[in-house]
Every structure is written in C-alpha cells, then in structure tokens.
Scaffold this motif. Structure first.
Motif, mmCIF file in Angstrom:
data_model
loop_
_atom_site.group_PDB
_atom_site.id
_atom_site.type_symbol
_atom_site.label_atom_id
_atom_site.label_comp_id
_atom_site.label_asym_id
_atom_site.label_seq_id
_atom_site.Cartn_x
_atom_site.Cartn_y
_atom_site.Cartn_z
ATOM 1 N N ASP A 162 2.796 -5.109 2.746
ATOM 2 C CA ASP A 162 2.539 -4.024 1.791
ATOM 3 C C ASP A 162 1.916 -2.826 2.506
ATOM 4 N N SER B 289 7.476 -4.199 2.550
ATOM 5 C CA SER B 289 7.851 -4.902 1.325
ATOM 6 C C SER B 289 8.828 -4.070 0.503
ATOM 7 N N SER C 53 8.806 -4.155 -2.738
ATOM 8 C CA SER C 53 7.946 -3.645 -3.803
ATOM 9 C C SER C 53 6.524 -4.110 -3.532
ATOM 10 N N THR C 54 5.561 -3.337 -4.000
ATOM 11 C CA THR C 54 4.162 -3.673 -3.778
ATOM 12 C C THR C 54 3.454 -3.820 -5.110
ATOM 13 N N ALA D 62 -2.054 -2.430 -4.476
ATOM 14 C CA ALA D 62 -1.864 -2.261 -3.034
ATOM 15 C C ALA D 62 -1.538 -0.805 -2.713
ATOM 16 N N GLU E 275 0.629 1.586 0.445
ATOM 17 C CA GLU E 275 1.395 1.657 1.685
ATOM 18 C C GLU E 275 0.780 2.720 2.589
#
Length: 256
Positions: A217, A222, A224-225, A229, A231
């Motif tokens: 993440d 990923s 999707s997070t 979280a 990025e």
C-alpha cells in the motif's frame, strides 16, 4: 538488531515507532536500510503477494519461508512474524511449537498474535519461554467470517470496553507491544494512555505510539488500498513502464 526492550525504551523516550510489512529479502533490505524500527512479516502476504482473497489460507510453511527471507536480509530492524490462522488457539502446545518454529528456525525476533480472551494464557506461556509477543486487537482479519468483513471495531461502548480490557490483560500477560487496527481515534488514544507498552496503530488515528502499514500500500503496488492507508509512491506504475519498455525493446530489436 534491536531487542524488544530497546523498542519499548525508544517509545518511552517519546520516539514515534515506525513499522512496515515485508515479505521477501529485497524489500526487507530496503525497508531496513531506510531505518524502519519494526518489520512485520504479516499474514497480509495472503492478499498482498500470494494472490489469496484473505489472510485465512496462509499457512505456517508460507509464513516461515517468508520470515526466513526477511530475517536474512535484515540487520537493524526488529523482525516480527505473524502467527497465521489456526496456527494457535487449538491447543497451547501447538501454539508454542509454531511460535517457537518462527523464532528458532525462521529467525524472527518476536511473533504477533491476533488476540482475544483465548490468547491471554498463550501470551503468558510464550513470554515465559522467552518468545516475545506482540498482541493485536481491534480489527483482526482472521475473524473475517465472524465480523462480516473488514469493518471498523470498537464503535459501541461494549466493544470499546472489551478492547480496553483485553489490551490490559495482554500487557499483564507480558506482551511487549500492541497493534490496534481500524478503531475510532479516541479509543486508540485511550488504550495508548492505559498501557505502558507501545501501541502501534493502523487506521487508529495519530495518538498511538507508532504506525504500521502494509508495504504494498505504501509504495503504490496494491490494486486498491484501505481507506486508512496512504500511497507514498507509484511502484505499480514504474513496474508497468519498465516491463512495457522491455517488451518494446525486444520486439523492436533494440535489446539485446
């Protein structure tokens, strides 16, 4: 390699603790070199790198193998290995044996257990044997089928009271730290104030003693997070660009 006592002392001195997951030697080396305090070989490997839909299928063999890879590449961070679903809780003997394997054979410095009333005694037994334990409360993904998804926990007065009580009981049993996941910020702050051991939050607000996230993440790998979280990079995009450039170079005769 820090000890659990050094991690506790750093937190007591007011230093925010940093913790990230890692599942292989190359990324563990990068995380370690960046100065992260704790590397968690999480059963989140199920979703993050093994292609499972949840953490439930992850086996002891998988955790042990990935823990060994991470431990061999780590010099400075504390390596904590997750106890996967049903590797504990059936009998204390089996839980002790599996935790011992992660320490003795895979090279972890401590184990993490998704905690509840049933893990207080196991925590005490492991600590008595010299196996440091990180407890985990709030959202515990191994209970996915029980709680009905990755839902926020501790949102009612009864749930919050139970989490606070379980946190105290695991500290008394000897846990050296606690992960608290996806709970209201005020509950995480109360638990942090209640305990002398460091509390590391994930989706639990800013008032804990430290933070943990899943590496894929953080680096933008990923698909999707989770909502809590963030990025901090776009590794997925970088990999896609590099692979496409390699393909074009081969097809166009530019490589080798």
């Amino acid at each position: 390699m820090p000890t659990v006592q050094e991690i506790r002392q750093a937190s007591a001195d007011g230093e925010p603790l940093t913790m990230l997951t890692a599942y292989d030697a190359p990324t563990a080396g990068i995380v370690d070199a960046a100065g992260i305090d704790v590397i968690l070989v999480g059963d989140s490997m199920g979703n993050a790198v093994l292609g499972y839909d949840s953490t439930l299928p992850v086996t002891m063999e998988e955790v042990a193998s990935h823990t060994g890879a991470v431990a061999r590449a780590t010099e400075d961070a504390l390596v904590v290995a997750d106890m996967p679903f049903l590797s504990y809780g059936t009998t204390d003997g089996e839980g002790v044996e599996n935790a011992g394997r992660l320490i003795k054979e895979a090279g972890a410095n401590a184990v993490k257990i998704e905690s509840g009333p049933h893990t207080v005694g196991l925590t005490e037994r492991l600590v008595d044997l010299g196996i440091p334990v990180m407890a985990h409360l709030g959202l515990t993904p191994q209970r996915l089928n029980e709680v009905g998804g990755y839902t926020r926990q501790g949102t009612t007065e009864d749930e919050a009271r139970e989490i606070r009580e379980l946190a105290r009981r695991h500290e008394e049993a000897g846990a050296f730290s606690l992960v608290i996941e996806h709970v209201p910020d005020d509950l995480a702050a109360e638990v942090t104030a209640d305990l002398d051991v460091p509390v590391i939050g994930i989706g639990a607000g800013p008032e804990t003693d430290g933070q943990v996230l899943v590496l894929t993440d953080v680096i933008g790998l990923s698909e999707s997070t989770p909502p809590f979280a963030e990025e901090f990079g776009d590794v997925r995009g970088e990999i896609a660009d590099a692979v496409a450039a390699y393909r074009d170079a081969v097809e166009g005769g530019e490589f080798p």
